[in-house]
Design a protein around this motif. Structure first.
Motif, short mmCIF file in Angstrom:
data_model
loop_
_atom_site.label_atom_id
_atom_site.label_comp_id
_atom_site.label_asym_id
_atom_site.label_seq_id
_atom_site.Cartn_x
_atom_site.Cartn_y
_atom_site.Cartn_z
N LEU A 46 41.29 45.98 33.79
CA LEU A 46 40.16 46.00 34.72
C LEU A 46 39.00 46.82 34.17
N ALA A 66 45.54 36.01 38.62
CA ALA A 66 44.81 36.86 39.57
C ALA A 66 44.20 38.07 38.86
N HIS A 69 41.24 36.93 36.73
CA HIS A 69 40.08 36.64 37.57
C HIS A 69 39.40 37.93 38.04
N ARG A 70 40.21 38.89 38.48
CA ARG A 70 39.64 40.16 38.95
C ARG A 70 38.96 40.92 37.82
N THR A 74 35.11 42.10 37.72
CA THR A 74 34.79 43.51 37.49
C THR A 74 33.80 43.66 36.35
#
Length: 140
Positions: A46, A66, A69-70, A74
């Protein structure tokens, strides 16, 4: 990460317990260590300091997509907010707690501190063929 410990008198035993899962045996990898390393790696993904592909073996396909994608969202947000990228310090895992659901399923909660805040990470790990794999991942 290195840990310095003071020497313990010979007559005193350690009260620290190890947890290798439900039916603990000496050859099992401690599930807390697995949860710790996956949580640290997920937060580094992240932060943009680690490639998400490094977690492909540790995450099931839904968790992997997931997280990917995050991480993209970010990065997009960080590029908009910050004009110049500041050097990032690695997140530090403060504590790991595990709860065994069955012999091959375990849930973990991890507290991670970053520069400006602390975060919680929750995950469900399932053991398939002796390898722990994350089947649910929540990062707060």
């Amino acid at each position: 990460m290195t840990v310095a410990t003071a020497s313990r008198p010979a007559g005193r035993q350690s009260n620290q317990r190890t947890f290798s899962g439900y039916g603990s045996s000496g050859s099992d990898i401690d599930v807390r260590l697995v949860a710790r390393s996956i949580a640290q790696a997920a937060l580094e993904v992240l932060a943009g300091t680690r490639a998400v592909s490094q977690l492909s073996r540790s995450l099931d396909p839904d968790c992997y997509v997931a997280l990917q994608h995050r991480a993209a969202l970010t990065r997009k947000h960080a590029a908009r907010v910050r004009g110049n990228l500041q050097p990032h310090r690695s997140p530090m895992v403060r504590s790991v707690r595990t709860c065994s659901i069955s012999e091959d399923i375990c849930e973990a909660s991890i507290v991670v501190s970053e520069e400006l805040r602390c975060r919680a990470v929750a995950m469900r790990l399932e053991r398939l063929d002796g390898v722990w794999r994350v089947t649910a991942l929540e990062i707060g």
